[in-house]
Design a protein around this motif. Structure first.
Motif, short mmCIF file in Angstrom:
data_model
loop_
_atom_site.label_atom_id
_atom_site.label_comp_id
_atom_site.label_asym_id
_atom_site.label_seq_id
_atom_site.Cartn_x
_atom_site.Cartn_y
_atom_site.Cartn_z
N ASP A 17 -10.36 -3.41 -2.93
CA ASP A 17 -10.89 -3.39 -1.60
C ASP A 17 -12.18 -3.11 -0.81
N THR A 18 -12.65 -2.22 -2.51
CA THR A 18 -13.58 -0.77 -1.25
C THR A 18 -14.93 -1.16 -2.23
N PRO A 19 -15.07 -2.50 -2.27
CA PRO A 19 -17.13 -2.33 -2.72
C PRO A 19 -17.59 -1.29 -2.97
N ASP A 20 -18.27 -0.56 -1.85
CA ASP A 20 -19.04 0.49 -1.53
C ASP A 20 -18.68 2.01 -2.50
N GLU A 64 -10.90 0.03 3.41
CA GLU A 64 -11.39 0.82 4.04
C GLU A 64 -10.04 0.72 4.80
N SER A 65 -9.94 -0.87 5.46
CA SER A 65 -9.14 -1.09 6.51
C SER A 65 -8.94 -1.94 5.98
N PRO A 66 -7.49 -2.76 6.47
CA PRO A 66 -6.81 -4.29 5.89
C PRO A 66 -7.71 -5.45 6.80
N SER A 67 -8.19 -5.92 6.08
CA SER A 67 -9.50 -7.48 6.55
C SER A 67 -8.41 -8.70 6.95
N ARG A 68 -8.62 -9.31 7.24
CA ARG A 68 -7.67 -10.47 7.76
C ARG A 68 -7.39 -11.15 6.57
N ARG A 83 6.55 -9.12 -3.55
CA ARG A 83 6.60 -7.12 -4.19
C ARG A 83 6.45 -6.51 -3.52
N PRO A 84 6.89 -5.56 -3.81
CA PRO A 84 7.31 -4.18 -2.93
C PRO A 84 5.13 -3.82 -3.02
N VAL A 85 4.67 -3.74 -1.90
CA VAL A 85 3.00 -3.50 -1.65
C VAL A 85 3.30 -2.00 -0.77
N VAL A 86 2.00 -1.51 -1.30
CA VAL A 86 1.68 -0.38 -1.09
C VAL A 86 0.19 -0.02 -0.84
N MET A 87 -0.54 0.15 0.55
CA MET A 87 -1.71 -0.06 1.15
C MET A 87 -2.36 1.69 0.80
N PHE A 88 -3.05 1.87 0.63
CA PHE A 88 -3.84 2.77 0.55
C PHE A 88 -5.25 3.04 2.05
N THR A 89 -5.73 3.49 2.55
CA THR A 89 -6.58 3.07 3.39
C THR A 89 -6.87 4.24 4.40
N GLY A 90 -8.37 3.76 5.55
CA GLY A 90 -8.88 4.54 5.41
C GLY A 90 -8.46 4.45 7.34
N ASN A 91 -7.63 3.36 7.46
CA ASN A 91 -7.67 3.37 8.95
C ASN A 91 -5.90 3.92 9.36
N SER A 96 -3.65 -2.28 13.14
CA SER A 96 -3.63 -2.71 11.58
C SER A 96 -2.15 -1.58 11.08
N ILE A 97 -1.46 -0.60 11.55
CA ILE A 97 -0.76 -0.54 10.81
C ILE A 97 0.78 -1.52 10.47
N ARG A 98 0.78 -1.50 12.02
CA ARG A 98 1.51 -2.49 12.58
C ARG A 98 2.05 -3.92 11.75
N VAL A 99 0.34 -4.68 12.52
CA VAL A 99 0.26 -5.84 11.43
C VAL A 99 0.77 -5.68 9.57
N SER A 100 0.27 -4.78 9.26
CA SER A 100 0.44 -4.24 7.75
C SER A 100 1.63 -4.99 7.07
N LEU A 101 2.09 -3.93 7.98
CA LEU A 101 3.64 -4.34 7.58
C LEU A 101 4.52 -5.64 7.55
N ARG A 102 4.16 -5.58 8.83
CA ARG A 102 4.42 -7.38 8.71
C ARG A 102 4.10 -8.65 7.94
N ALA A 103 3.13 -7.93 7.66
CA ALA A 103 2.29 -8.48 6.56
C ALA A 103 3.10 -8.73 5.07
N GLY A 104 4.27 -7.48 4.82
CA GLY A 104 5.14 -7.50 3.89
C GLY A 104 4.81 -6.08 3.07
#
Length: 200
Positions: A17-20, A64-68, A83-91, A96-104
């Motif tokens: 999800d890094t189009p640029d 870059e940053s977890p979008s909605r 499934r196990p999910v690993v998110m690599f981000t600059g944020n 953002s961390i809290r919301v991402s962890l809650r989302a799985g």
């Protein structure tokens, strides 16, 4: 680099999800042995469908940053095809961390994707995910047993009243009903309660 521990190939679904810019994660994955990229998505919108189709061992998301959209898709995956999910981000923002962890998300990695770190990060995320799934299953099992116990007590009370039997006799009748019908004791208790309610 050596292959991941165990001889099994790790099946990965990659969301870039890094189009640029070019995907650093894709480049790092190409240097890791024992990893097969089953599918690469440029957008998170097909995540749930692709997870169902490819059944990866781990989902890697570079953003870059977890979008909605990313978070909504992760929540859908988490509830219907976890499934196990690993998110690599600059944020590195706490929210953002809290919301991402809650989302799985199993692991939230800020800045830095190198082939040497990638395999241990995936392994830790998979282990953490497996441990969490075991805890969830144990919790669900405990809830079912507690609910069953409540139902069994109510059904015993109904049988004792209807048949003027002792608690032990009522329990024996309930257990006999469950064995005859090949169902759990809690389910037999629910049927006794349902029939009593119908008969008023």
């Amino acid at each position: 680099m050596h292959a991941p521990t165990g001889s099994r190939v790790l099946k990965v679904l990659l969301v870039d999800d890094t189009p640029d810019r070019a995907s650093a994660l894709k480049q790092a994955l190409s240097a890791v042995e024992g990893v097969e990229v089953a599918c690469t998505l440029d957008s998170p919108l097909e995540l749930l469908a692709r997870v169902g189709e490819h059944r990866p061992d781990v989902v890697l998301i570079e953003t870059e940053s977890p979008s909605r959209d990313v978070l909504e898709q992760l929540a859908a995956v988490s509830s219907s095809a976890p499934r196990p999910v690993v998110m690599f981000t600059g944020n590195a923002d706490d929210e953002s961390i809290r919301v991402s962890l809650r989302a799985g998300v199993s692991a939230y990695i800020v800045d830095g994707i190198t082939p040497g770190r990638l395999e241990p990060i995936m392994r830790v995320a998979i282990e953490r995910f497996d441990a969490e799934q075991r805890l969830r299953a144990e919790l669900e099992d405990t809830k079912v047993k507690l609910e069953d116990r409540k139902l069994i007590e109510r059904a015993k009370g109904i049988l004792m009243k209807q048949r003027a039997s002792t608690e032990e006799e009522a329990f024996a009748q309930l257990r006999s009903l469950a064995m005859q019908r090949g169902i759990r004791l809690g389910e037999a208790a629910r049927q006794v309660i349902d029939v009593a309610a119908l008969l008023g």
